[in-house]
Motif scaffolding. Sequence first.
Motif, PDB file in Angstrom:
ATOM      1  N   LEU A 216       0.834  -1.208   0.000  1.00 31.53           N
ATOM      2  CA  LEU A 216       0.000   0.000   0.000  1.00 31.53           C
ATOM      3  C   LEU A 216       0.867   1.257   0.000  1.00 31.53           C
ATOM      4  O   LEU A 216       0.547   2.249  -0.683  1.00 31.53           O
ATOM      5  CB  LEU A 216      -0.918   0.000   1.218  1.00 31.53           C
ATOM      6  CG  LEU A 216      -2.058  -1.031   1.202  1.00 31.53           C
ATOM      7  CD1 LEU A 216      -2.816  -1.019   2.517  1.00 31.53           C
ATOM      8  CD2 LEU A 216      -3.017  -0.750   0.037  1.00 31.53           C
ATOM      9  N   ARG A 217       1.972   1.223   0.779  1.00 27.07           N
ATOM     10  CA  ARG A 217       2.865   2.388   0.769  1.00 27.07           C
ATOM     11  C   ARG A 217       3.448   2.612  -0.620  1.00 27.07           C
ATOM     12  O   ARG A 217       3.540   3.750  -1.105  1.00 27.07           O
ATOM     13  CB  ARG A 217       3.997   2.188   1.791  1.00 27.07           C
ATOM     14  CG  ARG A 217       3.541   2.265   3.249  1.00 27.07           C
ATOM     15  CD  ARG A 217       4.746   2.413   4.179  1.00 27.07           C
ATOM     16  NE  ARG A 217       4.333   2.455   5.581  1.00 27.07           N
ATOM     17  CZ  ARG A 217       4.309   1.425   6.394  1.00 27.07           C
ATOM     18  NH1 ARG A 217       4.727   0.223   5.955  1.00 27.07           N
ATOM     19  NH2 ARG A 217       3.911   1.561   7.654  1.00 27.07           N
ATOM     20  N   ALA A 218       3.838   1.483  -1.285  1.00 27.61           N
ATOM     21  CA  ALA A 218       4.398   1.621  -2.640  1.00 27.61           C
ATOM     22  C   ALA A 218       3.333   2.146  -3.612  1.00 27.61           C
ATOM     23  O   ALA A 218       3.613   3.003  -4.470  1.00 27.61           O
ATOM     24  CB  ALA A 218       4.938   0.269  -3.122  1.00 27.61           C
ATOM     25  N   GLN A 219       2.082   1.621  -3.475  1.00 25.73           N
ATOM     26  CA  GLN A 219       1.017   2.098  -4.355  1.00 25.73           C
ATOM     27  C   GLN A 219       0.712   3.568  -4.122  1.00 25.73           C
ATOM     28  O   GLN A 219       0.447   4.320  -5.066  1.00 25.73           O
ATOM     29  CB  GLN A 219      -0.251   1.255  -4.122  1.00 25.73           C
ATOM     30  CG  GLN A 219      -0.148  -0.174  -4.628  1.00 25.73           C
ATOM     31  CD  GLN A 219      -1.392  -0.980  -4.299  1.00 25.73           C
ATOM     32  OE1 GLN A 219      -2.236  -0.544  -3.514  1.00 25.73           O
ATOM     33  NE2 GLN A 219      -1.492  -2.165  -4.888  1.00 25.73           N
ATOM     34  N   ARG A 220       0.739   3.957  -2.863  1.00 22.57           N
ATOM     35  CA  ARG A 220       0.460   5.368  -2.557  1.00 22.57           C
ATOM     36  C   ARG A 220       1.526   6.253  -3.182  1.00 22.57           C
ATOM     37  O   ARG A 220       1.222   7.298  -3.770  1.00 22.57           O
ATOM     38  CB  ARG A 220       0.414   5.527  -1.028  1.00 22.57           C
ATOM     39  CG  ARG A 220      -0.138   6.864  -0.557  1.00 22.57           C
ATOM     40  CD  ARG A 220       0.944   7.896  -0.368  1.00 22.57           C
ATOM     41  NE  ARG A 220       0.432   9.183   0.002  1.00 22.57           N
ATOM     42  CZ  ARG A 220       1.075  10.321  -0.200  1.00 22.57           C
ATOM     43  NH1 ARG A 220       2.263  10.319  -0.791  1.00 22.57           N
ATOM     44  NH2 ARG A 220       0.530  11.473   0.176  1.00 22.57           N
ATOM     45  N   ASP A 221       2.812   5.841  -3.078  1.00 20.33           N
ATOM     46  CA  ASP A 221       3.893   6.636  -3.658  1.00 20.33           C
ATOM     47  C   ASP A 221       3.735   6.693  -5.181  1.00 20.33           C
ATOM     48  O   ASP A 221       3.933   7.754  -5.796  1.00 20.33           O
ATOM     49  CB  ASP A 221       5.253   6.027  -3.287  1.00 20.33           C
ATOM     50  CG  ASP A 221       5.523   6.110  -1.780  1.00 20.33           C
ATOM     51  OD1 ASP A 221       4.841   6.906  -1.107  1.00 20.33           O
ATOM     52  OD2 ASP A 221       6.391   5.344  -1.302  1.00 20.33           O
ATOM     53  N   GLU A 222       3.338   5.530  -5.846  1.00 22.62           N
ATOM     54  CA  GLU A 222       3.176   5.513  -7.295  1.00 22.62           C
ATOM     55  C   GLU A 222       1.996   6.382  -7.713  1.00 22.62           C
ATOM     56  O   GLU A 222       2.065   7.112  -8.713  1.00 22.62           O
ATOM     57  CB  GLU A 222       2.959   4.066  -7.771  1.00 22.62           C
ATOM     58  CG  GLU A 222       2.645   3.916  -9.254  1.00 22.62           C
ATOM     59  CD  GLU A 222       3.767   4.421 -10.139  1.00 22.62           C
ATOM     60  OE1 GLU A 222       3.509   4.731 -11.326  1.00 22.62           O
ATOM     61  OE2 GLU A 222       4.922   4.498  -9.656  1.00 22.62           O
ATOM     62  N   ALA A 223       0.889   6.345  -6.941  1.00 22.66           N
ATOM     63  CA  ALA A 223      -0.276   7.170  -7.266  1.00 22.66           C
ATOM     64  C   ALA A 223       0.073   8.646  -7.188  1.00 22.66           C
ATOM     65  O   ALA A 223      -0.332   9.441  -8.036  1.00 22.66           O
ATOM     66  CB  ALA A 223      -1.435   6.834  -6.321  1.00 22.66           C
ATOM     67  N   GLU A 224       0.855   9.030  -6.163  1.00 23.81           N
ATOM     68  CA  GLU A 224       1.242  10.433  -6.030  1.00 23.81           C
ATOM     69  C   GLU A 224       2.152  10.856  -7.179  1.00 23.81           C
ATOM     70  O   GLU A 224       2.009  11.958  -7.723  1.00 23.81           O
ATOM     71  CB  GLU A 224       1.941  10.656  -4.679  1.00 23.81           C
ATOM     72  CG  GLU A 224       2.473  12.063  -4.453  1.00 23.81           C
ATOM     73  CD  GLU A 224       1.382  13.117  -4.503  1.00 23.81           C
ATOM     74  OE1 GLU A 224       1.694  14.296  -4.811  1.00 23.81           O
ATOM     75  OE2 GLU A 224       0.199  12.777  -4.275  1.00 23.81           O
ATOM     76  N   ARG A 225       3.082   9.953  -7.569  1.00 23.24           N
ATOM     77  CA  ARG A 225       3.976  10.303  -8.685  1.00 23.24           C
ATOM     78  C   ARG A 225       3.168  10.490  -9.978  1.00 23.24           C
ATOM     79  O   ARG A 225       3.358  11.469 -10.707  1.00 23.24           O
ATOM     80  CB  ARG A 225       5.007   9.190  -8.867  1.00 23.24           C
ATOM     81  CG  ARG A 225       6.067   9.503  -9.932  1.00 23.24           C
ATOM     82  CD  ARG A 225       6.831   8.268 -10.320  1.00 23.24           C
ATOM     83  NE  ARG A 225       5.951   7.274 -10.942  1.00 23.24           N
ATOM     84  CZ  ARG A 225       5.520   7.380 -12.213  1.00 23.24           C
ATOM     85  NH1 ARG A 225       5.878   8.403 -12.965  1.00 23.24           N
ATOM     86  NH2 ARG A 225       4.719   6.461 -12.708  1.00 23.24           N
ATOM     87  N   GLU A 226       2.248   9.555 -10.264  1.00 25.20           N
ATOM     88  CA  GLU A 226       1.465   9.657 -11.508  1.00 25.20           C
ATOM     89  C   GLU A 226       0.533  10.863 -11.450  1.00 25.20           C
ATOM     90  O   GLU A 226       0.284  11.504 -12.472  1.00 25.20           O
ATOM     91  CB  GLU A 226       0.663   8.376 -11.727  1.00 25.20           C
ATOM     92  CG  GLU A 226      -0.041   8.351 -13.090  1.00 25.20           C
ATOM     93  CD  GLU A 226      -0.724   7.026 -13.373  1.00 25.20           C
ATOM     94  OE1 GLU A 226      -1.360   6.919 -14.433  1.00 25.20           O
ATOM     95  OE2 GLU A 226      -0.620   6.113 -12.526  1.00 25.20           O
ATOM     96  N   ARG A 227       0.020  11.183 -10.253  1.00 28.26           N
ATOM     97  CA  ARG A 227      -0.840  12.377 -10.142  1.00 28.26           C
ATOM     98  C   ARG A 227      -0.087  13.624 -10.567  1.00 28.26           C
ATOM     99  O   ARG A 227      -0.616  14.480 -11.293  1.00 28.26           O
ATOM    100  CB  ARG A 227      -1.340  12.528  -8.691  1.00 28.26           C
ATOM    101  CG  ARG A 227      -2.297  13.708  -8.507  1.00 28.26           C
ATOM    102  CD  ARG A 227      -2.442  14.069  -7.042  1.00 28.26           C
ATOM    103  NE  ARG A 227      -1.209  14.613  -6.490  1.00 28.26           N
ATOM    104  CZ  ARG A 227      -0.772  15.858  -6.707  1.00 28.26           C
ATOM    105  NH1 ARG A 227      -1.460  16.698  -7.458  1.00 28.26           N
ATOM    106  NH2 ARG A 227       0.368  16.278  -6.174  1.00 28.26           N
ATOM    107  N   GLN A 228       1.164  13.723 -10.101  1.00 27.71           N
ATOM    108  CA  GLN A 228       1.948  14.912 -10.453  1.00 27.71           C
ATOM    109  C   GLN A 228       2.210  14.974 -11.955  1.00 27.71           C
ATOM    110  O   GLN A 228       2.069  16.036 -12.575  1.00 27.71           O
ATOM    111  CB  GLN A 228       3.271  14.893  -9.677  1.00 27.71           C
ATOM    112  CG  GLN A 228       3.097  15.030  -8.170  1.00 27.71           C
ATOM    113  CD  GLN A 228       4.411  14.890  -7.419  1.00 27.71           C
ATOM    114  OE1 GLN A 228       5.483  14.742  -8.021  1.00 27.71           O
ATOM    115  NE2 GLN A 228       4.349  14.927  -6.078  1.00 27.71           N
ATOM    116  N   VAL A 229       2.539  13.791 -12.584  1.00 26.65           N
ATOM    117  CA  VAL A 229       2.814  13.776 -14.028  1.00 26.65           C
ATOM    118  C   VAL A 229       1.568  14.154 -14.811  1.00 26.65           C
ATOM    119  O   VAL A 229       1.605  15.013 -15.716  1.00 26.65           O
ATOM    120  CB  VAL A 229       3.326  12.383 -14.454  1.00 26.65           C
ATOM    121  CG1 VAL A 229       3.396  12.285 -15.972  1.00 26.65           C
ATOM    122  CG2 VAL A 229       4.690  12.117 -13.840  1.00 26.65           C
TER     123      VAL A 229
END
Length: 793
Positions: free
Chosen positions: A615-628
């Motif tokens: 979940l921590r990894a998914q949260r970090d990936e979701a935040e990265r894709e949100r910014q892109v």
Amino acid sequence: MRPRRLELQGFTAFREPTVLEFDDVDLVAFVGPTGSGKSSVIDAITFALYGSVARYGDDRLVQPVINELGNEARVRLDFDLADDTYTAVRIVRRTKTGASTREARLERALPDGGTEVVAGTAAELTEAVRSLLGLDFGQFTRTVVLPQGEFARFLTDSPADRQRLLRQLLDLGIYERLGQQARRVAKERQVEAETLDGLLAGRGDDADERAWLAERATALATAITDAETLAAEVAQLDVDVAERRRRYAELDGLVQRLGGIRQPDGLADAAARRDAAIETQQAAAERLAEVDRRLGEIDTAIAAVDEAALQQRVTAANRLDIQQVAVDEDAARLADLVARLDETGSVLADAEAVLAAADVAVADARRHAGAAAIAAELSPGDDCPVCGQVIGLVVAGGDGDVAAAVERREIADRAVRSARMERNEAEREHAGRVAGASERAARLEATKAELADGPTVEEAEASLATVRDARSARSGVVNERSAVNDEIATANAVVQRVAGSMSSARSAHAEQRDAVIELEPPAPTDDVAADWAALVSWAAERLPGLEEERTRDLEAGKAAAADAAARRASLDELAASLDLEVGERGVPAALRAETVRVEQRVVALDEARAETEKLRAQRDEAERERQVQSRLGHHLSARGFERWLLTEALDDLTARATERLRELSAGQYSLVADGTSFQVVDHGNADNRRDVRTLSGGETFLASLALALALADSVAELAPVDAPRLDSMFLDEGFGTLDPETLDVVATAIEELASSGRLVGVVTHVRDLAERLPTRFEVVKRSTGSAVTKVVT
């Protein structure tokens, strides 16, 4: 979009059915005199697709397309788009107030030869075409079909209209859609990150639970060993109890079966009754043989007599007497009839003589009456009219003598007819009697011949009487035989009943002996009564010992059941010490299930730790894709991006158009765009820039043609991969305003355009231009309407 076939009927100048085939055609000219209907071919293409004609101004006006002498216009266009083939059909019918579309449809050909209806109404057809081509009617008439009066519209359009057309042709809306999608994804990823943060916040430390699970796992392992030992002992005791109970049930069954062995009633005297019945059978059989012998003798005596022949002879004798009486009656009657013939003949002769005399009397009376009539006219002294002598005396006469004579003759005539009828009747009766008498005499002789040989009637009747007596005697013998048979049947029934009872006794003996076969009862013999006596005696001897053995097994089973109950109590205490719910599964199974649950809980804790990290990894990936996605959406939402794309596309289009225009004008003109409109640079006049609206007709045509050709090239190269290909162009504008040199340059440019795989059609009445093209449709106007002939050079 590339046309393949166009069909017209009742459309403007084309009153009769007309077909134009475009297969294997890249460059074609529509040529003919002014007013022949050349431009109507271009109008038919736009009308089939959009239901409108550019020359009429009003897109909704359909009445003018109907031929002035007809009530209906039909248009069908088959065209290819990408890998599909479509058919657009429109039928317009005249009404009292104008005209309306009676039928409109768009069909797509399927691989199996069938069709799929894409649109079924006029509005649906127009919308489907707009969606498939990516162009509305106005844009289509600026880029694909350039009809009269519309050729220069893209050149002179307002910047906003020109940008809308380019945006549609190049599908620049894709970037807006990409921006919207990026912003939507950014929001989705933001929601996903926030959701994951909430999930992570609810996850705590699991160290205490892990320690408790370790301790419980150790206690469960020890308990499982003890429980399995107790369970094995209980299982063995249960087997012993079950075996004791099975053996008790088996012994109890044997005791019950031994105690139930009883000899059937009446078995002792069954043999005596059977033997008596057999003796009766034998005696009756001997009497039956004697009766059959006597019956045979009677049947032989009866068979020796030919009853039918004897009866026939007696019948013939009776018939002879009757026939003789009939012949005698015929002789007497014939004598009477001969006498009658004589009598009626005499009467007839007398009547005919009287009739002849009456005929003479009538003649005489009529002669006398005639003379009297003559005499009435004469007087004495007159000359006689007959003989000529002088009449001395006149004799009077009258008609009364004639009437009397005629009446007598009629009476005589009736008498003759009556006599003749009597005579005829006598002759007919005599003839009939003679014929019948002859036949009856013949039958009499035949009967006499039949009785000539053989026994006398008396002998025949005596023989028949003997046969009747034999038959009467035979009836008594038959009754006697029936009584003997009944006696035999009664004896048979007794034998069968005795045999049945003995068979039943044998079956019952076998059944009860088989029920205790494991105890080795006495073997059977041929004497069923002796077998029963032996079996009953043997059962009485074995029963006490078997009852004692049954009692011992019962007590041993009770002891084993008590031991098993004690061990089960130990298992229940072990389960209670660990707070286990056992239920129907048993203590060992409950302990193993609890062990599995503890192990699964440990695994679940491990998985929960891994899930937390995930979940921590998914949260970090979701935040990265949100910014892109957020940055991409921001960039694509800027108005300057699309304006930059349009400017680049317009600059490319202008450069291509300038290259075409310099070729068409022998280097005199170039085309530039200042961002709001097109201008023409006149290199022959010190590079003077001129607004396109100030150009002459010929200059406007060259500039518009250059822009149209460039637009076709530019759209094909700059449009997105999945955008519809505009694989055709139709030009309907003033080639007649060009000088020969310019016309040659224009023709060359059109030929180059067609070489790129497009279908290019030119509407012109310039014969030199038309004859340069490899295919042309010759349009002529006739009394029945316009007609088209395809010419390939």
